[in-house]
Scaffold this motif. Structure first.
Motif, mmCIF file in Angstrom:
data_model
loop_
_atom_site.group_PDB
_atom_site.id
_atom_site.type_symbol
_atom_site.label_atom_id
_atom_site.label_comp_id
_atom_site.label_asym_id
_atom_site.label_seq_id
_atom_site.Cartn_x
_atom_site.Cartn_y
_atom_site.Cartn_z
ATOM 1 N N UNK A 138 1.104 -1.119 -0.039
ATOM 2 C CA UNK A 138 0.089 -0.005 0.009
ATOM 3 C C UNK A 138 0.812 1.260 -0.014
ATOM 4 N N UNK A 139 1.653 1.459 -1.038
ATOM 5 C CA UNK A 139 2.420 2.416 -1.294
ATOM 6 C C UNK A 139 1.806 3.911 -1.072
ATOM 7 N N UNK A 140 0.690 4.109 -1.747
ATOM 8 C CA UNK A 140 -0.108 5.279 -1.567
ATOM 9 C C UNK A 140 -0.404 5.583 0.182
ATOM 10 N N UNK A 141 -0.656 4.797 0.800
ATOM 11 C CA UNK A 141 -1.070 5.115 2.163
ATOM 12 C C UNK A 141 0.251 5.312 3.084
ATOM 13 N N UNK A 142 1.173 4.679 2.584
ATOM 14 C CA UNK A 142 2.502 4.719 3.319
ATOM 15 C C UNK A 142 3.048 6.275 2.940
ATOM 16 N N UNK A 143 2.979 6.295 1.673
ATOM 17 C CA UNK A 143 3.241 7.880 1.556
ATOM 18 C C UNK A 143 2.522 9.106 2.297
ATOM 19 N N UNK A 144 1.073 8.817 2.317
ATOM 20 C CA UNK A 144 0.545 9.735 3.190
ATOM 21 C C UNK A 144 1.001 9.979 4.514
ATOM 22 N N UNK A 145 1.058 8.582 5.076
ATOM 23 C CA UNK A 145 1.582 8.452 6.693
ATOM 24 C C UNK A 145 2.696 9.347 6.531
ATOM 25 N N UNK A 146 3.663 9.030 5.720
ATOM 26 C CA UNK A 146 4.985 9.978 5.899
ATOM 27 C C UNK A 146 4.754 11.378 6.161
ATOM 28 N N UNK A 147 3.944 11.866 5.089
ATOM 29 C CA UNK A 147 3.604 13.399 4.903
ATOM 30 C C UNK A 147 2.754 13.777 6.367
ATOM 31 N N UNK A 148 1.805 12.664 6.960
ATOM 32 C CA UNK A 148 1.368 13.096 8.332
ATOM 33 C C UNK A 148 2.154 13.304 9.428
ATOM 34 N N UNK A 149 3.553 12.961 9.244
ATOM 35 C CA UNK A 149 4.558 12.904 10.242
ATOM 36 C C UNK A 149 4.837 11.625 10.871
ATOM 37 N N UNK A 150 4.032 10.359 10.232
ATOM 38 C CA UNK A 150 4.525 9.067 11.018
ATOM 39 C C UNK A 150 5.539 8.358 10.345
ATOM 40 N N UNK A 151 6.205 7.676 11.469
ATOM 41 C CA UNK A 151 7.234 6.680 10.865
ATOM 42 C C UNK A 151 6.462 5.661 10.372
ATOM 43 N N UNK A 152 6.906 5.040 9.162
ATOM 44 C CA UNK A 152 6.201 3.833 8.668
ATOM 45 C C UNK A 152 6.911 2.608 8.561
ATOM 46 N N UNK A 153 6.255 1.530 9.055
ATOM 47 C CA UNK A 153 6.919 0.229 8.958
ATOM 48 C C UNK A 153 6.048 -0.775 8.118
ATOM 49 N N UNK A 154 6.443 -1.104 6.995
ATOM 50 C CA UNK A 154 5.883 -1.815 5.870
ATOM 51 C C UNK A 154 5.789 -3.098 6.353
ATOM 52 N N UNK A 155 4.829 -3.861 6.473
ATOM 53 C CA UNK A 155 4.515 -5.325 6.527
ATOM 54 C C UNK A 155 3.711 -5.967 5.466
ATOM 55 N N UNK A 156 4.434 -6.965 5.098
ATOM 56 C CA UNK A 156 3.739 -7.969 3.820
ATOM 57 C C UNK A 156 2.455 -8.718 4.567
ATOM 58 N N UNK A 157 1.290 -8.238 4.507
ATOM 59 C CA UNK A 157 -0.096 -8.973 4.987
ATOM 60 C C UNK A 157 -1.111 -9.319 3.956
ATOM 61 N N UNK A 158 -0.909 -8.839 2.885
ATOM 62 C CA UNK A 158 -1.974 -8.927 1.868
ATOM 63 C C UNK A 158 -2.647 -10.445 1.869
ATOM 64 N N UNK A 159 -1.967 -11.186 1.739
ATOM 65 C CA UNK A 159 -2.406 -12.660 1.609
ATOM 66 C C UNK A 159 -3.141 -13.182 2.953
ATOM 67 N N UNK A 160 -3.281 -12.407 3.822
ATOM 68 C CA UNK A 160 -3.845 -12.605 5.126
ATOM 69 C C UNK A 160 -5.314 -12.082 5.200
ATOM 70 N N UNK A 161 -5.370 -11.005 4.024
ATOM 71 C CA UNK A 161 -6.732 -10.131 4.036
ATOM 72 C C UNK A 161 -8.043 -11.219 4.057
ATOM 73 N N UNK A 162 -7.797 -12.122 3.026
ATOM 74 C CA UNK A 162 -9.216 -13.179 2.824
ATOM 75 C C UNK A 162 -9.626 -13.602 4.185
ATOM 76 N N UNK A 163 -8.721 -13.631 5.184
ATOM 77 C CA UNK A 163 -9.190 -14.359 6.467
ATOM 78 C C UNK A 163 -9.932 -13.434 7.348
ATOM 79 N N UNK A 164 -10.017 -12.107 6.781
ATOM 80 C CA UNK A 164 -10.928 -11.219 7.528
ATOM 81 C C UNK A 164 -10.376 -9.900 7.592
ATOM 82 N N UNK A 165 -9.364 -9.556 7.175
ATOM 83 C CA UNK A 165 -8.945 -8.031 7.240
ATOM 84 C C UNK A 165 -7.434 -7.863 7.302
ATOM 85 N N UNK A 166 -7.176 -6.253 7.590
ATOM 86 C CA UNK A 166 -5.774 -6.154 7.503
ATOM 87 C C UNK A 166 -5.121 -6.203 8.897
ATOM 88 N N UNK A 167 -4.279 -5.074 9.069
ATOM 89 C CA UNK A 167 -3.396 -5.085 10.237
ATOM 90 C C UNK A 167 -3.926 -5.016 11.467
#
Ligand code: ABU
Length: 366
Positions: free
Chosen positions: A319-348
């Motif tokens: 989710x590169x767009x969301x990472x970029x926005x978080x960065x602009x909002x002053x957050x330190x971003x930690x990316x984690x590969x989780x997309x293949x868990x989405x089918x089990x009910x959701x995200x992070x």
């Protein structure tokens, strides 16, 4: 004995968390409340049974990525004990051919202060999901003398809990949106029904989404159960499948919320934020145009992030767009590969449940 359970919001420094498990996950058979949630054109409509083993293994790998990311930052991680979810279940009031999963924990467990409460879900297939968390609850109970181990009033989920003929496979997106705008959802008001992921905790205030999984009676129940807190109903008329507030209205720190640009709150519901000088900004567009295969959720899991403290957030790695926005909002971003868990009910955020965050019950809306 130590204090193990404490959490009043989704941004104070996280110290202990539950992360779900995909083992034995099932696509549940259709029932009154689930039919409405599955999009008409979804490949999942009409199918049910154990999810393919390879997807379960891959989902678990993704959850291990999350476990490692938070453990590397000193957070203690607890895991549920999965049941054999493809068993038929019954109560005096209903029978169902299967359960579902113990993903995601955020739907089932609500932490408010030193209390963890198991929810009152409207899906029959989720009726016994809380059992996967009972070993952890017992452990917290033994180790933390102040921990309150609670089960919300169990809904009966008889036929009276649902509007029958509510789901119609010919229903258009526009018709769905009219229903959302009219606050016309599949559940009735005969008893409190709620998913914990519909409740956004902000200290003295609980913002609760009214939608397909949480009804108005639940909000009345919350207000009476927590008389010292303020309960606010939230509606998001732009959402044709309104379940769970955490891909719609997500606080990052006191004074800052990202809001799904397609799902703004109903008229008047932002007033409390404006009156207290909160900034509500539209979330970035998702990087994907479709959710992964066999997934119930929308592409807006892009904004379903896990805040570790008011300046650090975990965002899904693609989710590169969301990472970029978080960065602009002053957050330190930690990316984690989780997309293949989405089918089990959701995200992070969905895949976790708070156990301990520093901090107390503050009034952010005096
Ligand atoms: N469990 C969150 C799902 C929200 C969504 O599908 O947008």
């Amino acid at each position: 004995m130590a204090k193990i359970v404490n959490s009043w919001n989704d941004w104070d420094p996280l110290k202990r968390v539950i992360v779900g498990r995909c083992d034995n996950s099932v696509i549940p058979p259709e029932e009154p409340a689930t039919s409405e949630k599955v999009p008409v054109d979804s490949e999942m409509r009409g199918m049910w049974g154990l999810r393919p083993l390879a997807t379960v293994e891959r989902g678990n790998e993704c959850l291990e990525n999350l476990v490692k990311a938070v453990e590397d930052r000193g957070v203690v991680v607890d895991r549920p004990t999965p049941l054999q979810w493809n068993q038929a279940i019954g109560t005096p009031d209903f029978r169902n051919d299967s359960m579902m999963t113990c993903m995601p924990p955020r739907d089932i467990l609500l932490t408010i202060g030193n209390e963890i409460m198991a929810s009152a879900n409207s899906f029959r297939c989720r009726y016994f999901e809380y059992l996967a968390y009972w070993p952890l609850m017992k452990q917290y109970f033994d180790e933390d003398p102040e921990f309150l181990w609670t089960q919300a009033p169990r809904p009966r989920l008889t036929d009276a809990s649902y509007k029958h003929n509510y789901y119609d496979e010919k229903i258009t997106l526009e018709e769905r949106l009219v229903r959302t705008a009219n606050k016309d959802f599949v559940t009735t008001e005969v008893e409190p029904m709620w998913d914990a992921a519909d409740v956004m905790r902000m200290g003295k205030d609980l913002f609760i989404q009214h939608g397909l999984t949480t009804n108005r009676t639940a909000m009345e129940w919350f207000q009476r159960y927590y008389p010292e807190l303020r309960v606010h109903a939230m509606n998001f008329p732009g959402d044709p499948y309104p379940i769970h507030i955490d891909a719609t209205f997500v606080p990052l720190r006191p004074g800052l919320i990202i809001n799904n640009p397609n799902r703004h709150p109903a008229e008047g519901q932002l007033a409390i934020f404006e009156a207290n000088d909160w900034q509500v900004v539209d979330a970035a567009q998702p990087a994907h145009t479709e959710p992964p295969a066999l997934c119930y959720s929308s592409v807006w899991l892009s904004m379903n992030c896990l805040v570790l403290d008011p300046s650090t957030v975990i965002v899904e790695a693609s989710e590169v767009n969301q990472q970029e926005q978080m960065d602009k909002l002053g957050m330190n971003v930690i990316p984690v590969d989780l997309r293949d868990a989405y089918p089990f009910g959701g995200g992070l955020h969905c895949s976790t449940a708070d156990v301990y965050r520093e901090g107390g019950c503050e009034d952010y809306f005096p």
